[in-house]
Design an enzyme around this catalytic site. Structure first.
Site, short mmCIF file in Angstrom:
data_model
loop_
_atom_site.label_atom_id
_atom_site.label_comp_id
_atom_site.label_asym_id
_atom_site.label_seq_id
_atom_site.Cartn_x
_atom_site.Cartn_y
_atom_site.Cartn_z
N HIS A 11 0.85 -1.20 0.00
CA HIS A 11 0.00 0.00 0.00
C HIS A 11 0.89 1.25 0.00
CE1 HIS A 11 -4.06 1.81 1.29
NE2 HIS A 11 -3.26 2.82 1.02
N HIS A 13 1.31 5.05 -2.19
CA HIS A 13 0.81 5.97 -3.22
C HIS A 13 1.98 6.71 -3.87
CE1 HIS A 13 -3.57 5.85 -2.16
NE2 HIS A 13 -3.08 5.45 -1.01
N ASP A 15 2.02 9.62 -5.61
CA ASP A 15 2.12 11.08 -5.42
C ASP A 15 2.57 11.45 -4.02
OD1 ASP A 15 -0.27 10.16 -4.40
OD2 ASP A 15 -1.54 11.67 -5.37
N GLY A 204 -9.74 8.07 -1.86
CA GLY A 204 -10.40 9.37 -1.72
C GLY A 204 -11.24 9.45 -0.46
N HIS A 231 -9.90 1.04 -0.32
CA HIS A 231 -9.71 1.78 0.94
C HIS A 231 -11.05 1.74 1.68
CE1 HIS A 231 -6.17 3.67 -0.94
NE2 HIS A 231 -5.86 4.21 0.23
N GLU A 234 -11.37 3.35 7.05
CA GLU A 234 -10.34 4.31 7.49
C GLU A 234 -11.05 5.54 8.07
OE1 GLU A 234 -8.26 6.24 4.30
OE2 GLU A 234 -6.61 6.90 5.57
N ASP A 311 1.91 3.78 3.14
CA ASP A 311 0.88 4.64 2.56
C ASP A 311 1.49 5.77 1.73
OD1 ASP A 311 -1.74 5.24 1.96
OD2 ASP A 311 -2.23 6.17 3.87
ZN LIG Z 1 -3.89 4.81 0.89
#
Ligand SMILES: [Zn+2]
Length: 349
Positions: A11, A13, A15, A204, A231, A234, A311
């Protein structure tokens, strides 16, 4: 490697994990002034990674998810060309390799990279080419997860992401039968070669756009034989996780709300669902109040296949080794750590 075990990060990302040096490099390449992107009071000084840092990473007392999300603005502004996306994937690959990570599933949302006129297909191609060429020369292997985004106005864009995932995973996979696209050979890949696109995700604002709104995306993904993670649990409760499981998710991103629902805990354990926990990120967004309250050890005790990832290494100021250290400081045993590492190897999409 970690000991004699393969270290896998499931997991991560793109960006939120770009090193500050890469941000500087991309800005130079694209002739974008970083001063124009930040409200810097230090405009007379040359831009340094130190000045940049607070704009890319949360402070130790990050207030909430909103503050967290502001840190994606600069990387996303820069990741709008094929060259930038190509370089970004490579840079994260290098950073993971330095940490000793053997296998990483790196995720991004193609629809967030269209500001300068790229199509989703071009975005995916740039990232896939980069991963393929990186994989050819490095022991660390990258596969890509394409994120759909929670939202109200982007339904078509999400459907396009799912269809493109299918094309890259299946048809393109065949078209490139003799090319590198077919040759994502991963250590401990159990004899399989795997497509560079691993599957899809839904990311998102979970609290604003409930998981149930996205049923048709995952119906299509199942029709097209695309594996997926979502996701869930969370910023919303156990219902969000149940919904994701009903869609057919093999993995759950974060999933920390499962701790509130005994029946769900049993279901996750009995069905070998992989839960992708990211402790520092959960602290940053105040999804949990302290590391000792993080449910990861409780998940292990219930036999859930929980894994650890970072993450967003840059936004959260962390990396996978630091995540383990944090948990060890909070009492994680050597046996529990071994289990977390093993679960990640079993958990590829
Ligand atoms: Zn994430």
């Amino acid at each position: 490697m970690i000991g004699d075990q393969y270290l896998c990060e499931l997991h991560l990302h793109l960006d939120g994990s770009l090193p500050a040096e890469t941000i500087k490099y991309l800005a130079e390449q694209e002739d974008i002034s970083l001063d124009s992107l930040i409200a810097s009071e230090n405009k007379t000084e040359p831009m340094s990674t130190e000045i940049l840092k607070p704009y890319l990473s949360v402070s130790a007392d990050c207030r909430d998810l909103n503050e967290y999300l502001t840190k994606f603005q600069i990387p996303l502004k820069l990741l709008q060309t094929e060259d930038a996306i190509y370089d970004a994937v490579k840079a994260v690959g290098h950073a993971e390799e330095e940490l000793g990570v053997d296998y990483v599933e790196l995720r991004f949302a193609p629809q967030l990279h269209l500001e300068k006129g790229l199509s989703q297909r071009q975005v995916i191609e740039a990232a896939a080419d980069s991963a393929v060429y990186f994989n050819a020369d490095h022991s660390t292997k990258i596969r890509l997860i394409l994120c759909c985004m929670r939202g109200a106005e982007n339904h078509e864009a999400n459907l396009e992401t799912v269809r493109l995932a299918a094309e890259f995973m299946h048809e393109k996979h065949d078209e490139y039968a003799d090319s590198a696209y077919k040759k994502v050979f991963v250590p401990s890949a159990k004899g399989r070669t795997l497509p560079v696109i691993a599957g899809i995700d839904l990311a998102g604002a979970e609290a604003l756009y409930p998981t149930e709104n996205f049923a048709d995306l995952f119906l299509l993904a199942r029709e097209l034989d695309i594996p997926f993670t979502i996701h869930a649990g969370e910023a919303a409760g156990p219902d969000s996780i149940w919904t994701a499981l009903n869609f057919g998710a093999r993995r759950i991103g974060h999933g920390i709300a499962a701790i509130q629902d005994d029946k769900l805990m049993r279901y996750l354990a009995d069905n070998d669902i992989i839960v992708e926990c990211c402790p520092t990120s959960n602290l940053n967004t105040r999804a949990v109040d302290s590391i000792t309250e993080h449910p990861v050890r409780e998940f292990l005790k219930h036999g859930i296949k929980v894994t650890i990832s970072s993450d967003n290494t840059t936004v959260s100021n962390t990396n996978i080794l630091h995540e383990f250290e944090l948990l060890e400081d909070a009492g994680l045993t050597a046996g529990e750590k071994d289990q977390l590492i093993k679960n990640a190897t079993d958990g590829w999409l």
